[in-house]
Design a protein around this motif. Structure first.
Motif, mmCIF file in Angstrom:
data_model
loop_
_atom_site.group_PDB
_atom_site.id
_atom_site.type_symbol
_atom_site.label_atom_id
_atom_site.label_comp_id
_atom_site.label_asym_id
_atom_site.label_seq_id
_atom_site.Cartn_x
_atom_site.Cartn_y
_atom_site.Cartn_z
ATOM 1 N N ASP A 128 115.653 22.459 112.914
ATOM 2 C CA ASP A 128 114.198 22.564 113.065
ATOM 3 C C ASP A 128 113.863 23.011 114.489
ATOM 4 O O ASP A 128 114.730 23.078 115.355
ATOM 5 N N ILE A 129 112.592 23.287 114.705
ATOM 6 C CA ILE A 129 112.158 23.823 115.997
ATOM 7 C C ILE A 129 112.312 22.788 117.110
ATOM 8 O O ILE A 129 112.588 23.154 118.259
ATOM 9 N N GLU A 130 112.173 21.507 116.789
ATOM 10 C CA GLU A 130 112.327 20.470 117.822
ATOM 11 C C GLU A 130 113.750 20.437 118.367
ATOM 12 O O GLU A 130 113.974 20.313 119.566
ATOM 13 N N ALA A 131 114.736 20.551 117.479
ATOM 14 C CA ALA A 131 116.136 20.579 117.916
ATOM 15 C C ALA A 131 116.414 21.830 118.739
ATOM 16 O O ALA A 131 117.117 21.775 119.751
ATOM 17 N N ALA A 132 115.844 22.961 118.334
ATOM 18 C CA ALA A 132 116.007 24.205 119.085
ATOM 19 C C ALA A 132 115.388 24.068 120.475
ATOM 20 O O ALA A 132 115.952 24.541 121.463
ATOM 21 N N MET A 133 114.248 23.400 120.560
ATOM 22 C CA MET A 133 113.592 23.193 121.852
ATOM 23 C C MET A 133 114.459 22.337 122.770
ATOM 24 O O MET A 133 114.534 22.594 123.970
ATOM 25 N N ASN B 184 122.209 26.758 116.223
ATOM 26 C CA ASN B 184 122.624 25.915 115.104
ATOM 27 C C ASN B 184 121.730 24.683 115.045
ATOM 28 O O ASN B 184 122.197 23.552 115.029
ATOM 29 N N ALA B 185 120.422 24.921 115.003
ATOM 30 C CA ALA B 185 119.430 23.844 114.924
ATOM 31 C C ALA B 185 118.725 23.925 113.575
ATOM 32 O O ALA B 185 118.489 25.019 113.061
ATOM 33 N N GLU C 121 108.027 28.833 122.438
ATOM 34 C CA GLU C 121 108.081 30.273 122.192
ATOM 35 C C GLU C 121 109.525 30.793 122.302
ATOM 36 O O GLU C 121 109.989 31.557 121.453
ATOM 37 N N ILE C 122 110.234 30.355 123.335
ATOM 38 C CA ILE C 122 111.633 30.763 123.519
ATOM 39 C C ILE C 122 112.486 30.215 122.379
ATOM 40 O O ILE C 122 113.336 30.924 121.835
ATOM 41 N N ALA C 123 112.270 28.967 122.001
ATOM 42 C CA ALA C 123 113.038 28.346 120.910
ATOM 43 C C ALA C 123 112.801 29.084 119.592
ATOM 44 O O ALA C 123 113.733 29.262 118.801
ATOM 45 N N GLU C 124 111.567 29.533 119.351
ATOM 46 C CA GLU C 124 111.278 30.273 118.120
ATOM 47 C C GLU C 124 111.990 31.622 118.105
ATOM 48 O O GLU C 124 112.483 32.060 117.072
ATOM 49 N N LYS C 125 112.076 32.286 119.274
ATOM 50 C CA LYS C 125 112.800 33.559 119.358
ATOM 51 C C LYS C 125 114.290 33.350 119.091
ATOM 52 O O LYS C 125 114.927 34.150 118.422
#
Length: 142
Positions: free
Chosen positions: A121-126, A118-119, A108-112
């Motif tokens: 996809d969502i996995e890299a952001a996570m 500078n990611a 949820e935090i990564a999606e916000k």
């Protein structure tokens, strides 16, 4: 329409919905001749739903003393503290743990934050958010 000449680009963190002409805003904008009250009113209007949360803002000042600004998402550390209800992170993160973040909260935090990271996809952001959490003394539950 002719493109305006940029004089300065300023970055600062301001509490959403509670900006005032006092420091840091006033002293930062006044050397550039910007109408400080106009900025404060526009900023408070745009961030009224983020009241009390410190948010980064990038202000672009043009030659004719006009300005535009972009409000970014709050820092990951603030979002993590909000999700866990923490006052602050650990002073010794490798020994003192202050909380546990679930994978769902992490996603949820990564999606916000995805728009400001500078990611690709969502996995890299996570993984980026997970690193911030670790440095605050927060464990990640599987």
């Amino acid at each position: 329409m002719a493109k305006k000449r940029v004089v300065a680009e300023l970055k600062m963190q301001v509490v959403g919905g509670q900006a005032t002409p006092a420091p840091p805003i006033g002293p930062t904008l006044s050397p550039h001749g910007v109408n400080i009250m106009q900025f404060v009113q526009q900023f408070n209007e745009r961030t009224k739903d983020m009241k009390g949360i410190r948010v980064p803002v990038v202000i672009t000042i043009y030659h004719d003393k006009s300005f535009s600004f972009v409000v970014k998402t709050p820092p990951a550390s603030i979002l993590i503290k909000m999700a866990l209800g923490l006052e602050k992170g650990s002073s010794v993160p490798n020994r003192e743990k202050v909380g546990k973040l679930t994978r769902a909260q992490l996603r949820e935090i990564a999606e916000k934050k995805m728009v400001d990271l500078n990611a690709h996809d969502i996995e890299a952001a996570m993984r980026i958010i997970e690193g911030t959490a670790r440095s605050m003394g927060v464990d990640i539950e599987d």
